[in-house]
Enzyme design. Structure first.
Site, PDB file in Angstrom:
ATOM      1  N   LYS A  70      54.431 114.574 -92.846  1.00 40.77           N
ATOM      2  CA  LYS A  70      54.153 113.135 -92.750  1.00 40.77           C
ATOM      3  C   LYS A  70      54.936 112.502 -91.602  1.00 40.77           C
ATOM      4  O   LYS A  70      54.439 111.629 -90.898  1.00 40.77           O
ATOM      5  CB  LYS A  70      54.530 112.432 -94.072  1.00 40.77           C
ATOM      6  CG  LYS A  70      53.556 112.676 -95.220  1.00 40.77           C
ATOM      7  CD  LYS A  70      54.043 111.993 -96.509  1.00 40.77           C
ATOM      8  CE  LYS A  70      53.248 112.434 -97.720  1.00 40.77           C
ATOM      9  NZ  LYS A  70      53.881 112.060 -98.997  1.00 40.77           N
ATOM     10  N   GLN A  95      58.787 110.183-102.299  1.00 41.29           N
ATOM     11  CA  GLN A  95      58.118 111.468-102.465  1.00 41.29           C
ATOM     12  C   GLN A  95      58.206 111.895-103.931  1.00 41.29           C
ATOM     13  O   GLN A  95      59.291 111.934-104.505  1.00 41.29           O
ATOM     14  CB  GLN A  95      58.788 112.522-101.558  1.00 41.29           C
ATOM     15  CG  GLN A  95      58.164 113.904-101.639  1.00 41.29           C
ATOM     16  CD  GLN A  95      56.724 113.936-101.117  1.00 41.29           C
ATOM     17  OE1 GLN A  95      56.373 113.229-100.187  1.00 41.29           O
ATOM     18  NE2 GLN A  95      55.895 114.760-101.741  1.00 41.29           N
ATOM     19  N   ASP A 135      52.081 103.286-100.338  1.00 39.89           N
ATOM     20  CA  ASP A 135      51.578 104.454-101.061  1.00 39.89           C
ATOM     21  C   ASP A 135      50.832 104.038-102.342  1.00 39.89           C
ATOM     22  O   ASP A 135      50.264 104.867-103.038  1.00 39.89           O
ATOM     23  CB  ASP A 135      52.768 105.374-101.402  1.00 39.89           C
ATOM     24  CG  ASP A 135      52.342 106.811-101.729  1.00 39.89           C
ATOM     25  OD1 ASP A 135      51.278 107.246-101.251  1.00 39.89           O
ATOM     26  OD2 ASP A 135      53.086 107.489-102.455  1.00 39.89           O
TER      27      ASP A 135
END
Lengths: 282, 282
Positions: free
Chosen positions: B54, B98, B121
């Site tokens: 990413k 994450q 996200d």
């Protein structure tokens, strides 16, 4: 075959009685009396009647009710300011914004001004996500929450059942589906754009009608033995389900009136008491 | 019959290219460079690899990336404090935690420390409800959001279609269903407790597999001509769908890899740029 009727009036009375007892104990032990603030904008006769009825129920349950009645011309900013004030007021434990609000108001903005800890009507985005994610500290939207209690009382375990929710409003259909999903039902959302609604209904072990259209669900479509929850409440005490037809096919059926309606108010009162209890513990 | 493959790699590249161009313009016009902060707890090899990838994508798109790497033993309170710090830091526009985080951490509490305006996200409760209620200012969960863009790119209009989502996780299955519902699909959520999954799949015009079990969906169950979205990504580049079987029956099919995966990252980058643009406008 004739469906067993699910007695919401009786179950609601039990919940209200228990809530009243809890309110009494809370006052005795802490001096805190649960207080529900209701905000109404304009003077829609149905809303005025409904608010008055809720206030009577509060009084009977030992819950203080505070009414904030605002003129029809109230702006979104004014309404938000009033609701924020109630969110910040430690003597208020629950906040109910009577809906629908007049069309010029941004209802979502008004709902979001309700502090989650006081959202005893379960209308905020936070409360919705809490229902979807199974967060225990959230309040449920009262009608879907009341329906789940009715299912429990009649021994209906949603796990593995095919549940069909007809309607997808933010305070009824959407949270209803999320609560059923959290209890492991296979959940289908139907709505005005569903192509073959009859086929969807025919596959439902649990059917929740939440469309607001009188007798919209035809009895002939219902799966024999299904649990049929009629969350509609249309003028003239008519539900969203063709009650006569449903009675012949359903296994369990909520009557209108006396099914879902009383449960909605019972949950509102119960959650107000819970909010007050939590506030007293802090 | 052989399904047309939906090229996520190509569509993702277009989205990333456009995002890079917007990032370039934003820097030129305002001096603000979009910045994505990634928080990783522990050193799970797969997560470390994913985060590194990413970061490379960010760099290519002209997005600054900041990595906060915390030890495995980090407590929930410590993690929440770090994320709150990033939420308050005006030089950070997007925050990515994450996942999965180590088991002792309350992941939900950590997610909720992300400010909604930086939730690129789409993992917070607010973002979930925004997806469900069609609030335009919310960010979507990246994988479901990427899937919607794939559907659009291939001319698949969900309205009136029967969409079946297999899986109900808070960041994939649940928001996926809500996004499809917002676009007027008739949406069914299936999961481990669904009794007759084959029958549900057989009725799906649009099928989204999001279970995380290799080749869990059998090709023979798929409705001929269906749109099949494989959101699974299991070891060895294996999806949740039996790809060979699906290819024979589906009309459109996302490959693994090169279908949903690249779209997820593209949405993450795009939303980071949008967050930076909004922040520059304030």
């Amino acid at each position: 075959m004739s469906a067993e009727l699910m007695n919401g009036t009786e179950l609601a009375r039990e919940i209200v009685d228990r809530s009243a007892e809890r309110a009494r104990i809370l006052v005795a032990e802490t001096g805190v009396r649960p207080c529900l603030a209701t905000v109404i904008v304009g003077d829609d006769p149905a809303s005025v009647t409904y608010v008055a009825m809720k206030r009577r129920r509060c009084a009977k349950a030992g819950i203080e009710s505070r009414l904030v009645s605002l003129p029809e011309a109230t702006t979104t900013a004014e309404l938000v300011a009033v609701i924020r004030g109630l969110s910040d007021d430690p003597s208020v434990h629950g906040i109910l914004l009577q809906h629908p609000v007049p069309g010029h108001i941004d209802e979502r903005a008004a709902f979001e001004a309700i502090a989650p800890a006081k959202d005893v009507d379960g209308v905020t985005m936070w409360s919705f996500a809490a229902m979807a994610f199974g967060q225990a500290d959230g309040f449920v939207s009262c009608t879907p929450g009341g329906i789940m209690r009715l299912l429990d009382a009649y021994g209906v375990d949603p796990a593995g059942k095919r549940a069909v929710v007809v309607g997808r409003s933010p305070i009824l259909g959407k949270p209803m589906g999320m609560l059923l999903l959290a209890r492991d039902a296979t959940v289908t959302y139907c709505h005005s754009r569903t192509v073959d609604l009859s086929a969807e209904i025919a596959g439902a072990d649990i059917l929740v009608a939440a469309v607001g259209r009188p007798e919209f669900i035809k009895g002939a479509d219902i799966k024999p033995g299904a649990v049929v929850i009629d969350a509609g409440y249309n003028p003239g005490n008519v539900g969203d389900v063709d009650a006569e037809g449903a009675r012949e096919r359903a296994g369990l059926l909520t009557p209108v009136p006396g099914g879902v309606g009383p449960m909605t108010i019972a949950l509102l009162l119960e959650q107000t008491v819970v909010a007050a209890e939590r506030s007293a513990q802090r």
